[in-house]
Design a protein around this motif. Structure first.
Motif, PDB file in Angstrom:
ATOM      1  N   LEU A 190      48.460  51.270 -26.970  1.00 24.35           N
ATOM      2  CA  LEU A 190      48.772  52.358 -26.330  1.00 24.35           C
ATOM      3  C   LEU A 190      50.403  52.547 -26.169  1.00 24.35           C
ATOM      4  O   LEU A 190      51.050  51.547 -26.285  1.00 24.35           O
ATOM      5  CB  LEU A 190      47.992  52.219 -24.701  1.00 24.35           C
ATOM      6  CG  LEU A 190      46.531  52.504 -24.927  1.00 24.35           C
ATOM      7  CD1 LEU A 190      46.230  52.079 -23.421  1.00 24.35           C
ATOM      8  CD2 LEU A 190      46.129  53.969 -25.283  1.00 24.35           C
ATOM      9  N   SER A 191      50.962  53.650 -25.950  1.00 23.92           N
ATOM     10  CA  SER A 191      52.284  53.652 -25.904  1.00 23.92           C
ATOM     11  C   SER A 191      52.692  53.632 -24.480  1.00 23.92           C
ATOM     12  O   SER A 191      52.201  54.287 -23.628  1.00 23.92           O
ATOM     13  CB  SER A 191      52.696  55.171 -26.593  1.00 23.92           C
ATOM     14  OG  SER A 191      52.449  55.410 -27.791  1.00 23.92           O
ATOM     15  N   VAL A 192      53.650  52.773 -24.378  1.00 27.00           N
ATOM     16  CA  VAL A 192      54.102  52.519 -23.053  1.00 27.00           C
ATOM     17  C   VAL A 192      55.523  52.451 -23.192  1.00 27.00           C
ATOM     18  O   VAL A 192      56.145  52.145 -24.178  1.00 27.00           O
ATOM     19  CB  VAL A 192      53.434  51.193 -22.345  1.00 27.00           C
ATOM     20  CG1 VAL A 192      52.375  51.322 -22.021  1.00 27.00           C
ATOM     21  CG2 VAL A 192      53.975  50.031 -23.166  1.00 27.00           C
ATOM     22  N   PRO A 193      56.278  52.664 -21.906  1.00 31.66           N
ATOM     23  CA  PRO A 193      57.633  52.960 -21.878  1.00 31.66           C
ATOM     24  C   PRO A 193      58.543  51.477 -22.025  1.00 31.66           C
ATOM     25  O   PRO A 193      57.796  50.368 -21.626  1.00 31.66           O
ATOM     26  CB  PRO A 193      58.067  53.556 -20.571  1.00 31.66           C
ATOM     27  CG  PRO A 193      57.192  53.297 -19.756  1.00 31.66           C
ATOM     28  CD  PRO A 193      55.729  53.256 -20.638  1.00 31.66           C
ATOM     29  N   VAL A 197      62.533  58.191 -16.944  1.00 31.22           N
ATOM     30  CA  VAL A 197      61.582  57.798 -15.945  1.00 31.22           C
ATOM     31  C   VAL A 197      60.394  58.460 -15.987  1.00 31.22           C
ATOM     32  O   VAL A 197      59.335  58.191 -15.911  1.00 31.22           O
ATOM     33  CB  VAL A 197      62.284  57.749 -14.453  1.00 31.22           C
ATOM     34  CG1 VAL A 197      61.267  57.530 -13.369  1.00 31.22           C
ATOM     35  CG2 VAL A 197      63.184  56.458 -14.286  1.00 31.22           C
ATOM     36  N   GLN A 198      60.481  59.831 -15.992  1.00 29.08           N
ATOM     37  CA  GLN A 198      59.182  60.638 -15.987  1.00 29.08           C
ATOM     38  C   GLN A 198      58.575  60.730 -17.021  1.00 29.08           C
ATOM     39  O   GLN A 198      57.409  60.577 -17.032  1.00 29.08           O
ATOM     40  CB  GLN A 198      59.843  62.215 -15.527  1.00 29.08           C
ATOM     41  CG  GLN A 198      60.223  62.432 -14.027  1.00 29.08           C
ATOM     42  CD  GLN A 198      60.862  63.797 -14.036  1.00 29.08           C
ATOM     43  OE1 GLN A 198      59.986  64.739 -13.451  1.00 29.08           O
ATOM     44  NE2 GLN A 198      62.143  63.904 -14.365  1.00 29.08           N
ATOM     45  N   TRP A 205      54.586  59.492 -17.274  1.00 26.22           N
ATOM     46  CA  TRP A 205      53.542  60.266 -17.886  1.00 26.22           C
ATOM     47  C   TRP A 205      52.936  59.439 -18.984  1.00 26.22           C
ATOM     48  O   TRP A 205      51.903  59.503 -19.111  1.00 26.22           O
ATOM     49  CB  TRP A 205      54.237  61.481 -18.510  1.00 26.22           C
ATOM     50  CG  TRP A 205      53.362  62.263 -19.249  1.00 26.22           C
ATOM     51  CD1 TRP A 205      52.588  63.232 -18.605  1.00 26.22           C
ATOM     52  CD2 TRP A 205      52.883  62.469 -20.696  1.00 26.22           C
ATOM     53  NE1 TRP A 205      51.736  64.134 -19.551  1.00 26.22           N
ATOM     54  CE2 TRP A 205      52.158  63.228 -20.854  1.00 26.22           C
ATOM     55  CE3 TRP A 205      53.447  61.594 -21.780  1.00 26.22           C
ATOM     56  CZ2 TRP A 205      51.385  63.584 -22.038  1.00 26.22           C
ATOM     57  CZ3 TRP A 205      52.862  61.881 -22.971  1.00 26.22           C
ATOM     58  CH2 TRP A 205      52.048  63.019 -23.094  1.00 26.22           C
ATOM     59  N   LEU A 206      53.524  58.653 -19.642  1.00 23.87           N
ATOM     60  CA  LEU A 206      53.046  57.871 -20.774  1.00 23.87           C
ATOM     61  C   LEU A 206      51.993  56.886 -20.127  1.00 23.87           C
ATOM     62  O   LEU A 206      50.961  56.553 -20.460  1.00 23.87           O
ATOM     63  CB  LEU A 206      54.154  56.894 -21.270  1.00 23.87           C
ATOM     64  CG  LEU A 206      54.592  57.593 -22.487  1.00 23.87           C
ATOM     65  CD1 LEU A 206      55.765  56.817 -23.239  1.00 23.87           C
ATOM     66  CD2 LEU A 206      53.645  57.780 -23.708  1.00 23.87           C
ATOM     67  N   LEU A 207      52.154  56.271 -18.980  1.00 25.93           N
ATOM     68  CA  LEU A 207      51.745  55.400 -18.000  1.00 25.93           C
ATOM     69  C   LEU A 207      50.309  55.879 -17.941  1.00 25.93           C
ATOM     70  O   LEU A 207      49.291  55.107 -17.963  1.00 25.93           O
ATOM     71  CB  LEU A 207      52.367  54.331 -17.169  1.00 25.93           C
ATOM     72  CG  LEU A 207      53.423  53.331 -17.647  1.00 25.93           C
ATOM     73  CD1 LEU A 207      54.271  53.205 -16.248  1.00 25.93           C
ATOM     74  CD2 LEU A 207      52.826  52.264 -17.977  1.00 25.93           C
TER      75      LEU A 207
END
Lengths: 539, 188
Positions: free
Chosen positions: B67-70, B91-92, B96-98
């Motif tokens: 999964l993509s995470v920041p 941040v936003q 959203w990714l989370l």
């Protein structure tokens, strides 16, 4: 040209040494202190800590004589390339060497992978987040001041000067006095007031700091240098003293009040009253010194005064019966004709003795044993014998005559006795008034006024049912008796004639028959007996 | 009984059009949420979720697909020089990714206790988004074509995911909110 080439190794050597020295691994005393502190709490090697937002220091100890070039320190941030840090060493006592590495550009909130190699072998591998391994300097500028109240101290200090961590700190305050140490954790604030300290004692205050653990975390810093301060002495002493004085005063007043109110009770308990018969024997102890014989001799008249004292035996009663023509049938009085019929004066004890047995014969044996004057009944029975059967029932039948005696039956319920008498059909019911007699007859002067033991009751009349006694004859017999020792209980005989014409009061002494038990209290009574006889015509 | 005439209805329609045009009927902007305790509570709950996941996943609970995470790492020297609006966007997008990742993980996890924790984390992320919106940052619109921001990476286990989640909140989100211009303007 040749000089440059000759210089090259020297330059390299110089650079090499410079580079070695240039690595910022100066191990000062502060680092030493922190490292020692960390040794106690952290056991994962290499031990690493961050002093601020921009550095990380890692160290480990080995006992191999100090060969830093053998070690390789690599660190890798998440998703980035690995970097290497130059290992430095610090010689310690013995053969121990402390190897350390300090990073100057750090990234927080991202996982850091640290590896230490000795040669080709991986010595240590550790993953950590730098924002969770803070070991800060102790707070600066700790000041301790006294508040106005005793047992309180006010503390204040400066927070660590880290930009983004102002609200993420927690502190611990320690106050030490002789023998005891107290520690308290303070969240967030950089000032604190210690309460409930002992007044007038010296305290040593210290503070240490640690990140609160939410965003930033780490280890407890070292304690600040202790600052001593003496708390104010207790100024409440005079207050407590005055309070205690007042309370003790109140308690004394209360106890005094209780003691006074229960004084008699207490005295009675402490010194119980020993009963003494002195009050019954006036003058026995005071005048005659206990000589009973003398006292008896001198106070014979006093017997009249104290009839109750004589109560154990029957009291002699002088009976004078005055009866005129009313007694038509000759009163068969045993003592003989010397006594006028119905006239009994000054009957002596001897006469009584003679009379009594006869009276007894005629009487029912159901006399209330408590009557002192049962013998009187006998007399009247004797009087009646001529006319009527010397039975109580016949006497009772003469309804018209009734005699009332004031009676005291304080020891026995008079009513009950009277009821008993009525059942037994006692003949007489004497009605008289004591007050009357006492005033009109000087003879009564010698009336034995009953003492406290005997009670002169007021007029009490006991009337028995009239209809039970058929009237047969009417005989009037007036008898005034002032008898302090006799209480009579006569059944009443109703009489249409209540001619109390003759009222005499006599002191008389009567000897009660032995078998009869006298009443407890001898009343004084006077009265007339009126008896109805069939054959007589009443005057 | 309300009788409206034709002229009344016309008048109301014109009025509504005028209002819509002048935007007088727009909702008033949100008050800036500057209390650090708001985010601290979200961070605490994220940490508790991470600890719960550690207890459950002793082996690591690897994901079916990454999964993509920041990125979470923050270099303060660089961050302080950065542009606030860019940081807000970063941040936003990270949030959203989370949120996407947590939704994806929730499907594969069977424990109901963890479900409640995951749902809580999801709603917290949305609440943080609202906090950011209250601070007058330009709103982030997720890319429609599915391309992700450059500062991302992929995790392959749930433990990694929740560690990233916690530290993203601790780091970048917290720094953004604590030094938001909207809050600073109010305080200074």
């Amino acid at each position: 040209m040749i000089r440059l080439r000759q210089l090259a190794p020297w330059a390299l050597l110089l650079v090499f040494t410079c580079c070695q020295n240039a690595s910022p691994g100066l191990w000062d005393a502060g680092l030493e202190k922190k490292a020692d502190l960390l040794m106690r709490v952290e056991h994962e090697e290499p031990r690493c800590f961050a002093e601020g937002m921009r550095d990380l220091t890692c160290f480990w100890d080995e006992a191999d004589g100090g060969t830093p070039h053998l070690y390789r320190f690599t660190y890798t941030y998440e998703n980035e390339e690995s970097n290497e840090c130059v290992v430095e060493s610090q010689q310690r006592e013995g053969s121990e060497t402390r190897y350390f590495c300090k990073l100057l550009k750090v990234q927080l909130f991202g996982l850091l992978d640290i590896r230490v190699y000795r040669g080709e072998t991986l010595l240590y591998n550790r993953n950590l987040l730098i924002n969770l391994v803070f070991l800060l300097d102790p707070p600066a500028n700790l000041t301790v001041t006294r508040t106005g109240k005793p047992g309180q101290l006010k503390l204040s200090w400066l927070p660590p000067p880290l930009k983004y961590m102002e609200n993420s700190m927690m502190y611990e305050v320690s106050c030490t006095t002789a023998g005891s140490r107290m520690e308290k954790v303070v969240q967030g604030n950089t000032e604190f007031t210690l309460r409930s300290l002992r007044p007038g004692t010296e305290y040593a205050i210290q503070v240490r700091v640690k990140p609160d653990g939410l965003t930033y975390d780490g280890y407890w810093s070292d304690w600040t240098l202790p600052i001593s301060m003496r708390t104010l002495p207790d100024d409440a002493d005079p207050l407590i003293l005055s309070f205690s004085v007042i309370i003790s005063f109140i308690l004394v007043l209360l106890s005094l009040t209780i003691f006074l109110s229960y004084r008699r009770f207490l005295i009675k308990k402490m010194w119980p009253l020993i009963p003494s018969p002195e009050n019954k024997f006036p003058g026995l102890f005071t005048v005659y010194g206990g000589n009973f014989q003398e006292w008896l001799g001198h106070s014979s008249g006093g017997l009249w005064q104290r009839p109750g004292f004589f109560y154990l035996e029957e009291l002699p009663v002088m009976l004078e019966v005055l009866s005129e023509a009313t007694m038509s049938p000759p009163v068969q009085i045993q003592p003989g004709d010397s006594r006028a019929p119905g006239l009994l004066k000054e009957t002596t004890q001897e006469n009584e003795d003679e009379m009594l047995p006869k009276a007894d014969s005629g009487m029912e044996k159901k006399w209330d044993p408590d009557l002192q004057e049962n013998w009187l009944m006998d007399q009247f029975q004797v009087l009646q014998q001529s006319s009527t059967p010397p039975s109580q029932s016949s006497l009772l039948e003469s309804k018209d005559a009734y005699v009332t005696l004031s009676q005291n039956f304080d020891q026995h319920p008079g009513e009950g006795k009277l009821e008993d008498i009525s059942e037994e059909s006692l003949p007489l019911h004497v009605l008289f008034g004591t007050t009357e007699t006492s005033t009109s007859h000087p003879d009564l002067g010698s009336l034995p006024q009953s003492s406290g033991s005997s009670q002169l009751s007021s007029q009490s009349s006991f009337e028995y049912p009239h209809n039970t006694w058929p009237s047969k004859s009417l005989t009037y017999a007036c008898l005034t008796m002032a008898d302090s020792g006799i209480s009579t209980d006569y059944s009443s005989i109703s009489s249409s004639r209540t001619g109390m014409e003759c009222i005499y009061t006599n002191d008389y002494k009567n000897q009660m028959p032995k078998e009869r038990q006298p009443l407890a209290t001898p009343p004084t009574h006077t009265g007339c007996w009126v008896q109805e006889q069939h054959n007589s015509s009443p005057t | 009984i309300f009788h409206t005439t034709v002229s009344d209805r016309r008048f109301v329609a014109v009025l509504l059009m005028v209002l819509q045009w002048t935007r007088l009927g727009l909702p008033s902007p949100l008050r800036p949420i500057c209390d650090p305790r708001v985010l601290d509570r979200f961070i605490k709950e994220a940490r508790d979720t991470e600890f719960a996941m550690v207890r459950v996943c002793s082996e690591g609970c690897s994901l079916a697909e990454p999964l993509s995470v920041p990125l979470t790492s923050v270099d303060f020297a660089i961050w302080e020089k950065g542009d606030v609006s860019e940081q807000a966007q970063e941040v936003q997008s990270g949030l959203w990714l989370l949120a996407q990742a947590i939704s994806a993980v929730r499907v594969s996890i069977t424990s109901t206790a963890l479900h409640s924790l995951l749902d809580n984390s999801h709603s917290n992320i949305h609440s943080i988004g609202q906090v950011i919106r209250s601070l007058n940052f330009p709103e982030y619109t997720p890319p429609a074509d599915g391309t992700v921001h450059e500062d991302t990476w992929r995790v392959s286990s749930t433990l990694e995911l929740f560690r990233v989640h916690t530290n993203f909140l601790r780091g970048k989100v917290r720094l953004l909110l604590s030094h938001a211009p909207a809050c600073r303007r109010d305080s200074t």
